[in-house]
Structure formats: structure tokens, C-alpha cells
Scaffold this active site. Structure first.
Site, PDB file in Angstrom:
ATOM      1  N   GLU A  26      -9.874   2.309   7.838  1.00  0.00           N
ATOM      2  CA  GLU A  26      -8.634   3.012   8.105  1.00  0.00           C
ATOM      3  C   GLU A  26      -8.263   3.928   6.939  1.00  0.00           C
ATOM      4  O   GLU A  26      -8.529   3.614   5.786  1.00  0.00           O
ATOM      5  CB  GLU A  26      -7.517   1.996   8.339  1.00  0.00           C
ATOM      6  CG  GLU A  26      -7.722   1.240   9.642  1.00  0.00           C
ATOM      7  CD  GLU A  26      -6.691   0.154   9.881  1.00  0.00           C
ATOM      8  OE1 GLU A  26      -6.389  -0.095  11.055  1.00  0.00           O
ATOM      9  OE2 GLU A  26      -6.180  -0.448   8.925  1.00  0.00           O
ATOM     10  N   CYS A  36      -4.278   8.036   1.533  1.00  0.00           N
ATOM     11  CA  CYS A  36      -4.705   6.741   1.013  1.00  0.00           C
ATOM     12  C   CYS A  36      -6.061   6.430   1.622  1.00  0.00           C
ATOM     13  O   CYS A  36      -6.181   6.290   2.846  1.00  0.00           O
ATOM     14  CB  CYS A  36      -3.660   5.692   1.403  1.00  0.00           C
ATOM     15  SG  CYS A  36      -4.116   4.032   0.887  1.00  0.00           S
ATOM     16  N   CYS A  61     -13.308  -6.565   1.589  1.00  0.00           N
ATOM     17  CA  CYS A  61     -13.171  -6.672   0.129  1.00  0.00           C
ATOM     18  C   CYS A  61     -13.801  -7.988  -0.300  1.00  0.00           C
ATOM     19  O   CYS A  61     -13.692  -8.984   0.414  1.00  0.00           O
ATOM     20  CB  CYS A  61     -11.678  -6.640  -0.243  1.00  0.00           C
ATOM     21  SG  CYS A  61     -11.389  -6.489  -2.021  1.00  0.00           S
ATOM     22  N   CYS A  69      -7.114 -11.520  -2.472  1.00  0.00           N
ATOM     23  CA  CYS A  69      -5.724 -11.658  -2.925  1.00  0.00           C
ATOM     24  C   CYS A  69      -4.925 -12.251  -1.769  1.00  0.00           C
ATOM     25  O   CYS A  69      -5.053 -11.799  -0.626  1.00  0.00           O
ATOM     26  CB  CYS A  69      -5.173 -10.307  -3.363  1.00  0.00           C
ATOM     27  SG  CYS A  69      -6.207  -9.557  -4.638  1.00  0.00           S
ATOM     28  N   CYS A  90      -2.744 -10.079   0.692  1.00  0.00           N
ATOM     29  CA  CYS A  90      -3.306  -8.819   1.197  1.00  0.00           C
ATOM     30  C   CYS A  90      -4.072  -9.033   2.496  1.00  0.00           C
ATOM     31  O   CYS A  90      -4.922  -9.917   2.588  1.00  0.00           O
ATOM     32  CB  CYS A  90      -4.221  -8.224   0.130  1.00  0.00           C
ATOM     33  SG  CYS A  90      -5.135  -6.774   0.688  1.00  0.00           S
ATOM     34  N   CYS A 103       1.055  -0.435   2.856  1.00  0.00           N
ATOM     35  CA  CYS A 103       0.193  -1.059   1.851  1.00  0.00           C
ATOM     36  C   CYS A 103      -0.196  -2.463   2.244  1.00  0.00           C
ATOM     37  O   CYS A 103       0.670  -3.275   2.564  1.00  0.00           O
ATOM     38  CB  CYS A 103       0.965  -1.252   0.547  1.00  0.00           C
ATOM     39  SG  CYS A 103       0.970   0.126  -0.502  1.00  0.00           S
TER      40      CYS A 103
HETATM   41  N1  SAH Z   1      -8.143  -3.201  -4.219  1.00  0.00           N
HETATM   42  C1  SAH Z   1      -7.308  -2.338  -4.923  1.00  0.00           C
HETATM   43  C2  SAH Z   1      -6.758  -1.205  -4.088  1.00  0.00           C
HETATM   44  C3  SAH Z   1      -6.281  -1.516  -2.703  1.00  0.00           C
HETATM   45  S1  SAH Z   1      -4.822  -2.429  -2.477  1.00  0.00           S
HETATM   46  C4  SAH Z   1      -6.195  -3.094  -5.562  1.00  0.00           C
HETATM   47  O1  SAH Z   1      -6.023  -4.271  -5.271  1.00  0.00           O
HETATM   48  O2  SAH Z   1      -5.519  -2.521  -6.400  1.00  0.00           O
HETATM   49  C5  SAH Z   1      -3.516  -1.251  -2.741  1.00  0.00           C
HETATM   50  C6  SAH Z   1      -2.188  -1.890  -3.201  1.00  0.00           C
HETATM   51  O3  SAH Z   1      -1.523  -2.533  -2.109  1.00  0.00           O
HETATM   52  C7  SAH Z   1      -2.401  -2.955  -4.261  1.00  0.00           C
HETATM   53  O4  SAH Z   1      -1.458  -2.866  -5.289  1.00  0.00           O
HETATM   54  C8  SAH Z   1      -2.185  -4.211  -3.469  1.00  0.00           C
HETATM   55  O5  SAH Z   1      -1.864  -5.243  -4.327  1.00  0.00           O
HETATM   56  C9  SAH Z   1      -1.073  -3.810  -2.543  1.00  0.00           C
HETATM   57  N2  SAH Z   1      -0.913  -4.698  -1.405  1.00  0.00           N
HETATM   58  C10 SAH Z   1      -1.862  -5.443  -0.804  1.00  0.00           C
HETATM   59  N3  SAH Z   1      -1.319  -6.150   0.220  1.00  0.00           N
HETATM   60  C11 SAH Z   1      -0.011  -5.849   0.250  1.00  0.00           C
HETATM   61  C12 SAH Z   1       1.062  -6.250   1.109  1.00  0.00           C
HETATM   62  N4  SAH Z   1       0.870  -7.082   2.136  1.00  0.00           N
HETATM   63  N5  SAH Z   1       2.290  -5.723   0.873  1.00  0.00           N
HETATM   64  C13 SAH Z   1       2.473  -4.842  -0.139  1.00  0.00           C
HETATM   65  N6  SAH Z   1       1.494  -4.432  -0.960  1.00  0.00           N
HETATM   66  C14 SAH Z   1       0.262  -4.935  -0.771  1.00  0.00           C
HETATM   67 FE1  SF4 Z   2      -9.047  -6.465  -2.255  1.00  0.00          FE
HETATM   68 FE2  SF4 Z   2      -6.605  -6.488  -1.175  1.00  0.00          FE
HETATM   69 FE3  SF4 Z   2      -7.034  -7.708  -3.512  1.00  0.00          FE
HETATM   70 FE4  SF4 Z   2      -7.063  -5.006  -3.382  1.00  0.00          FE
HETATM   71  S1  SF4 Z   2      -5.296  -6.341  -2.997  1.00  0.00           S
HETATM   72  S2  SF4 Z   2      -8.544  -6.356  -4.453  1.00  0.00           S
HETATM   73  S3  SF4 Z   2      -7.974  -4.728  -1.322  1.00  0.00           S
HETATM   74  S4  SF4 Z   2      -7.959  -8.284  -1.533  1.00  0.00           S
END
Ligand code: SAH
Ligand code: SF4
Length: 392
Positions: A116, A129, A136, A140, A143, A370
Site C-alpha cells: 500500500e 508515504c 516486516c 512492534c 503496528c 500510520c
Molecule cells: N518501520 C519503520 C517505518 C514504518 S512505520 C518504523 O518503524 O519507523 C511508520 C510510523 O508509524 C512509525 O513511527 C510507527 O511506529 C508508526 N505506527 C505504527 N503503527 C502505528 C499505529 N497503529 N498508530 C500510530 N502510529 C503507528
Molecule cells: Fe515494522 Fe511496524 Fe515496527 Fe515499523 S513499526 S518496524 S513497520 S513492525
């Protein structure tokens, strides 16, 4: 959540003919690789520099996808190029437009996987974006992408191809050689904040961003590209040296205990190692700050003590703190912090001398905010109960 008036457009969904994929795709090649490809099909050595420049400009300045239209090349060169190469970007499967104007594209890459891309229009600019991986390797706990296993890294062509596809949709290629693309761009910024950890796919991300910055092509300033990492410490210095873009870091926790639960990579490289690498990140001007992304999770990381600890930790780093109200996804194990809590957190950070904007969720009605990105076709890595076990 905004009103449900999203527009959905479905495009052809039959995967491309595999025959096309046998030819080398020139999109994503660096200039040096492009030159080698041209040598390989018999373009005379003495012409290589000029032909590389001409073809580069057609592909990345004018956005052409067929060799036939490259009118400053002879018919025989165009035929040779068509016989040996293709110019392919990921295939658009669906486009959704949110009630707030945010666009989400679902695209298909070779092998049938889907990723996406999100375009966020703003008053006098627009941010794209993009994703660096399908899924991944990290997980996290807040996420959505993190619940999906890594399927594969994207190639440089698939990464820059996302930018090109968005420019197609926004109709933003210069119409002729003299048409400037710098007037007011709809696509003025790129953030590597989609699916995947960009620093675990470093070379492809670097090559794609070098293409985006090339002054004879898409020509985006390095200051308009932000790479977000969860904290792959050993790759941070290389990001500065080899890409030179701005950096964002997914911080999210102010103690190793909490950050380790939210961003498990913290167990490999802890907060102090991460801060050390960020302090060393070079800046070419005063306006270049590191963005700390901080997702606001109710009762988990949103107390006043957290805010005080945060400003203490980042002391000495020119920084901006982006507070991201948690975006919920189906079965997510967290809740968004209360607005008053986010405000109080933001004020503490602001009073300590840091900009602390609260990010306005965009495109929520189409799950484009995000951390909500995830392609439907892939298997779940974890169940909700497993995630909850890990974080409790
Ligand atoms: N993997 C990279 C980039 C992608 S995530 C990283 O982790 O930085 C992009 C941003 O969205 C990151 O700061 C991540 O922590 C945030 N993010 C992920 N899931 C989210 C959620 N459910 N609500 C708000 N931000 C989120
Ligand atoms: Fe991967 Fe989501 Fe963690 Fe970014 S925030 S490193 S996309 S699992």
C-alpha cells in the site's frame, strides 16, 4: 473517524503476463547500472554517456513508460531497447480516496504480492508515504504491519515505482522539456513510513532515493525525504553518508522496559545506543532536526513522567517530537490516549524547547493512517491474545 464517503476504484486484477517479466526492467537501475545495461545491448561506448542521460530524462523527468516515445533516439535504438528491456512500475489494483482527500493505492508487485502507498495532500504540498518491504521482520506490538510476516524486500524499482505511480495518478509529469516541475508540486515530499523497516533493505532504499533526488529526473531535495527507522543502530551512520535524507525514529518508550515491549528491536540496540547514533547524525543546516515519532498509547507510555524522561533523554539533539495518536486496527491490543493526556504530554515537551505537534490522523476511513497498512493477502503472524501476552 471521518464520514464514509470514500471513493474506491478497481483496476484490472489479472496479473501481468509473465512473458514481460523476462525482460530486464530499467526502472530502479542507478545511472551506472543503466549505462552497463546499454553497453550490454550493443550501444556504442562513445554514445553511452549521452544515451544514458537521454533515456534517464525520458524515464524520470517525463515519466515515459515506452521506448517508442523517446523521440531523440533513432528508430533502431528504440527497437533494441524494446526488444531487451521494459519500463515497469508496480501495477495499480485499487485506489481509494478518503473524505479528507487522502489517497490509498493498493499495488501488486512481481510474484503477486501487494503493498500500500498513501498520498496525503496538504495546503501547499503533498506527502507520499511509501513502503520498503512486504510485511516486516520486526513485530512492534502496536503496528498493524507488524502482525504480518516479512514476505520479501522490495527492489529499488518497486520503491521508486511507487513514487512514479503516484505521479501518474496525480498527473504530475512535466508535459515537455521546458515545463518546470518545481512550481507547486502535488507530490513534494516522500516519507519512508509505510510497510517495512527501510534500514533492513538498505541498498534498494538508497538506490531508489538517489533516483528520486537526481536533478535530471524527479529532482526532490534530500531535505524533502524522510526515512523512518525503528532503530537499526548500525545502519544510521550509513543513512547519513549514502542517502543524506532526513531521519525519523520510532521512539515510543522512555525506558528500556517499555520500549522493549513496544519496539522489540530495542532488545538488540537499547535506548542509550540509539541516542548515541542519533547524536552523531550529521546536519547540514540548523533547520535539519531529527523527528522523534511517539505513538500515544493510553496508560502505557503517555504519562507526564514519560514526557519529562523523554526530554531528558534527547537533550542536546536538535529534534522535533511528533506525537501520533494511536490509530486503531482490528483487534489491536491498545487504546488511543485521551486528547487531554496528549495535550499535557505535548506541553511538557514544548516547554522544554521542542516542537511537539500532535499528528492529525488522515485517511482513517480507508485505513490509510500510520500503522494501519497491511495487505490483506498475507497470513497473520500473531493472534491478538499472543500479542497481549507479550505486552502484559
Ligand atoms: N518501520 C519503520 C517505518 C514504518 S512505520 C518504523 O518503524 O519507523 C511508520 C510510523 O508509524 C512509525 O513511527 C510507527 O511506529 C508508526 N505506527 C505504527 N503503527 C502505528 C499505529 N497503529 N498508530 C500510530 N502510529 C503507528
Ligand atoms: Fe515494522 Fe511496524 Fe515496527 Fe515499523 S513499526 S518496524 S513497520 S513492525
Amino acid at each position: 473517524m471521518s464520514g464514509d464517503i470514500a471513493i474506491v476504484e478497481d483496476f484490472h486484477t489479472v496479473p501481468r503476463s509473465p512473458k514481460l517479466e523476462l525482460k530486464l526492467n530499467l526502472i530502479g537501475q542507478t545511472r551506472a547500472e543503466l549505462a552497463i545495461s546499454l553497453v550490454g545491448v550493443g550501444i556504442p561506448e562513445r554514445q553511452i554517456k549521452m544515451r544514458t542521460t537521454q533515456i534517464w530524462s525520458w524515464i524520470y523527468y517525463r515519466g515515459l513508460r515506452s521506448f517508442d516515445g523517446m523521440t531523440n533516439l533513432s528508430k533502431s535504438i528504440r527497437d533494441t531497447l524494446s526488444e531487451n528491456f521494459v519500463l515497469e512500475v508496480p501495477e495499480l489494483v485499487t485506489k481509494q480516496i478518503s473524505s479528507d482527500g487522502t489517497r490509498k493505492y493498493l499495488v501488486r508487485i512481481t510474484g503477486g504480492h501487494e503493498v500500500e502507498i498513501v498520498y496525503i495532500p496538504e495546503k501547499d504540498r503533498g506527502t507520499l508515504c511509501i513502503s520498503s518491504q512486504v510485511g516486516c521482520t520486526l513485530s512492534c506490538s502496536f503496528c498493524h504491519t507488524g502482525t504480518q510476516k516479512l514476505v520479501r524486500n522490495l527492489t529499488s524499482g518497486e520503491i521508486i515505482g511507487q513514487v512514479m505511480l503516484a505521479k501518474d495518478d496525480l498527473n504530475e509529469w512535466p508535459k515537455n522539456e521546458t515545463d518546470s516541475q518545481n512550481s507547486q508540486r502535488l507530490l513534494s515530499n516522500i516519507v519512508l513510513m509505510g510497510m517495512g523497516e527501510p534500514l533492513y533493505n538498505f541498498e534498494s532504499v538508497r538506490d531508489a532515493m538517489k533516483i528520486a533526488m537526481d536533478p535530471e529526473g524527479i529532482s526532490l531535495s534530500r531535505r524533502r525525504i524522510t526515512l523512518s527507522t525503528s532503530g537499526v543502530v548500525p545502519m544510521i551512520a550509513r543513512t547519513a553518508e549514502e542517502i543524506g535524507c532526513l531521519l525519523a525514529v520510532s521512539f515510543h518508550g522512555t525506558t528500556d522496559e517499555i520500549r522493549g515491549k513496544l519496539v522489540p528491536i530495542n532488545k538488540k540496540w537499547n535506548i542509550s545506543e540509539l541516542i548515541g547514533a542519533l547524536k552523531a547524525y550529521p546536519r547540514l543546516s540548523n533547520s535539519e532536526r531529527i523527528t522523534f515519532e511517539y505513538v500515544m498509547l493510553r496508560g502505557v507510555n503517555d504519562s507526564d513522567e514519560d514526557a519529562h524522561r523523554l526530554v531528558k533523554l534527547i537533550k542536546g539533539i536538535p529534534a522535533k517530537i511528533n506525537l501520533i495518536p494511536f490509530n486503531e486496527w482490528p483487534n489491536a491490543p491498545y487504546k488511543r490516549s485521551e486528547p487531554s493526556r496528549i495535550k499535557s504530554f505535548s506541553e511538557i515537551v514544548y516547554k522544554a524547547g521542542y516542537a511537539s505537534p500532535i499528528r492529525k490522523p488522515r485517511g482513517e476511513d480507508i485505513m490509510a493512517a500510520c500503522g494501519q497498512l497491511k495487505s490483506e493477502s498475507k497470513k497473520e503472524r500473531k493472534s491478538k491474545s499472543l500479542i497481549q501476552e507479550e505486552i502484559s
